[in-house]
Design an enzyme around this catalytic site. Structure first.
Site, PDB file in Angstrom:
ATOM      1  N   TYR A  43       0.827  -1.211   0.000  1.00 16.26           N
ATOM      2  CA  TYR A  43       0.000   0.000   0.000  1.00 16.26           C
ATOM      3  C   TYR A  43       0.868   1.271   0.000  1.00 16.26           C
ATOM      4  CZ  TYR A  43      -4.475  -2.412   0.564  1.00 16.26           C
ATOM      5  OH  TYR A  43      -5.602  -3.175   0.348  1.00 16.26           O
ATOM      6  N   HIS A 109      -8.672  -7.288  -2.190  1.00 16.99           N
ATOM      7  CA  HIS A 109      -7.964  -6.223  -2.920  1.00 16.99           C
ATOM      8  C   HIS A 109      -7.826  -6.658  -4.371  1.00 16.99           C
ATOM      9  CE1 HIS A 109      -4.732  -3.704  -4.458  1.00 16.99           C
ATOM     10  NE2 HIS A 109      -4.122  -4.829  -4.827  1.00 16.99           N
TER      11      HIS A 109
HETATM   12  P1  RTP Z   1      -7.787  -2.071  -2.465  1.00 20.17           P
HETATM   13  O1  RTP Z   1      -6.540  -1.287  -2.824  1.00 20.17           O
HETATM   14  O2  RTP Z   1      -7.693  -2.757  -1.122  1.00 20.17           O
HETATM   15  O3  RTP Z   1      -8.239  -2.960  -3.560  1.00 20.17           O
HETATM   16  O4  RTP Z   1      -8.955  -1.048  -2.270  1.00 20.17           O
HETATM   17  P2  RTP Z   1      -9.410   0.144  -3.185  1.00 20.17           P
HETATM   18  O5  RTP Z   1      -8.516   0.298  -4.387  1.00 20.17           O
HETATM   19  O6  RTP Z   1     -10.856  -0.067  -3.428  1.00 20.17           O
HETATM   20  O7  RTP Z   1      -9.207   1.378  -2.211  1.00 20.17           O
HETATM   21  P3  RTP Z   1      -7.894   2.228  -1.832  1.00 20.17           P
HETATM   22  O8  RTP Z   1      -8.278   3.646  -1.905  1.00 20.17           O
HETATM   23  O9  RTP Z   1      -6.686   1.749  -2.582  1.00 20.17           O
HETATM   24  O10 RTP Z   1      -7.734   1.866  -0.305  1.00 20.17           O
HETATM   25  C1  RTP Z   1      -7.082   0.685   0.088  1.00 20.17           C
HETATM   26  C2  RTP Z   1      -7.818   0.087   1.262  1.00 20.17           C
HETATM   27  O11 RTP Z   1      -7.716   0.971   2.354  1.00 20.17           O
HETATM   28  C3  RTP Z   1      -8.885   0.859   3.152  1.00 20.17           C
HETATM   29  N1  RTP Z   1      -9.464   2.186   3.308  1.00 20.17           N
HETATM   30  N2  RTP Z   1      -9.817   2.660   4.453  1.00 20.17           N
HETATM   31  N3  RTP Z   1     -11.268   5.947   4.883  1.00 20.17           N
HETATM   32  C4  RTP Z   1     -10.819   4.773   5.261  1.00 20.17           C
HETATM   33  O12 RTP Z   1     -10.813   4.418   6.400  1.00 20.17           O
HETATM   34  C5  RTP Z   1     -10.307   3.884   4.206  1.00 20.17           C
HETATM   35  N4  RTP Z   1     -10.268   4.159   2.930  1.00 20.17           N
HETATM   36  C6  RTP Z   1      -9.710   3.056   2.356  1.00 20.17           C
HETATM   37  C7  RTP Z   1      -9.839  -0.086   2.445  1.00 20.17           C
HETATM   38  O13 RTP Z   1      -9.719  -1.370   3.033  1.00 20.17           O
HETATM   39  C8  RTP Z   1      -9.320  -0.097   1.028  1.00 20.17           C
HETATM   40  O14 RTP Z   1      -9.640  -1.312   0.380  1.00 20.17           O
END
Ligand code: RTP
Length: 142
Positions: A43, A109
């Site tokens: 990440y 993810h």
């Molecule tokens: P991922 O990378 O896990 O596939 O998820 P994504 O692209 O849909 O979302 P991303 O923006 O890359 O965020 C990675 C992971 O971080 C957690 N998250 N928490 N506001 C918050 O507390 C928040 N925002 C994101 C989520 O688990 C997300 O999948």
């Protein structure tokens, strides 16, 4: 990648099954207990976000299933199958929309571009863990 909550909730076969039934081909898969450092590398682009420590603590808290899938338009279609980051905004029929309710526990993810998929595959797998094979086209395989 099936995140710790997906593994803990026993959703591994449910999630893998959706990709298999759609017709995608499994290229690599393993159960991994990620270190905090591996979680942070994964990440890396979110380092400045306030939730980064919580996110990487969670990712390294328990085993995950790292997978590589291939097939037509897999990155875009995979993201569509996974649904929105916030499960409450994910459409029914998506993995998150059917199986999750909390953003921080959204069970899976998926790489968001071919470029990030290549980076993530290199981060999680050695070259010799990737299987190159053709899908059998015999009539008994549906
Ligand atoms: P991922 O990378 O896990 O596939 O998820 P994504 O692209 O849909 O979302 P991303 O923006 O890359 O965020 C990675 C992971 O971080 C957690 N998250 N928490 N506001 C918050 O507390 C928040 N925002 C994101 C989520 O688990 C997300 O999948």
């Amino acid at each position: 990648m099936i995140k710790p909550d997906g593994v803990q909730r026993g959703l591994v076969s449910e999630i893998i099954g959706r990709f298999e039934r759609r017709g995608y081909r499994l290229v690599a898969m393993k159960l991994v207990q990620p270190s905090k450092q591996l979680a942070e590398q994964h990440y890396d682009d979110l380092r400045e976000r306030s939730f980064f420590p919580v996110l990487t603590d969670f990712l390294s808290s328990s085993p995950v299933v790292a997978m590589v899938w291939s097939g037509e338009d897999i990155v875009v279609q995979g993201r569509a199958m996974i649904g929105a980051t916030n499960p409450l905004k994910s459409a029914p029929g998506t993995i998150r929309g059917d199986l999750a309710i909390v953003t921080g526990k959204n069970i899976i993810h998926g790489s968001d571009s071919v470029e990030s998929a290549e980076k993530e595959i290199a981060l999680w797998f050695n070259d010799d863990e990737l299987c190159t094979y053709e899908k059998c086209t015999e009539t008994w395989i549906y």
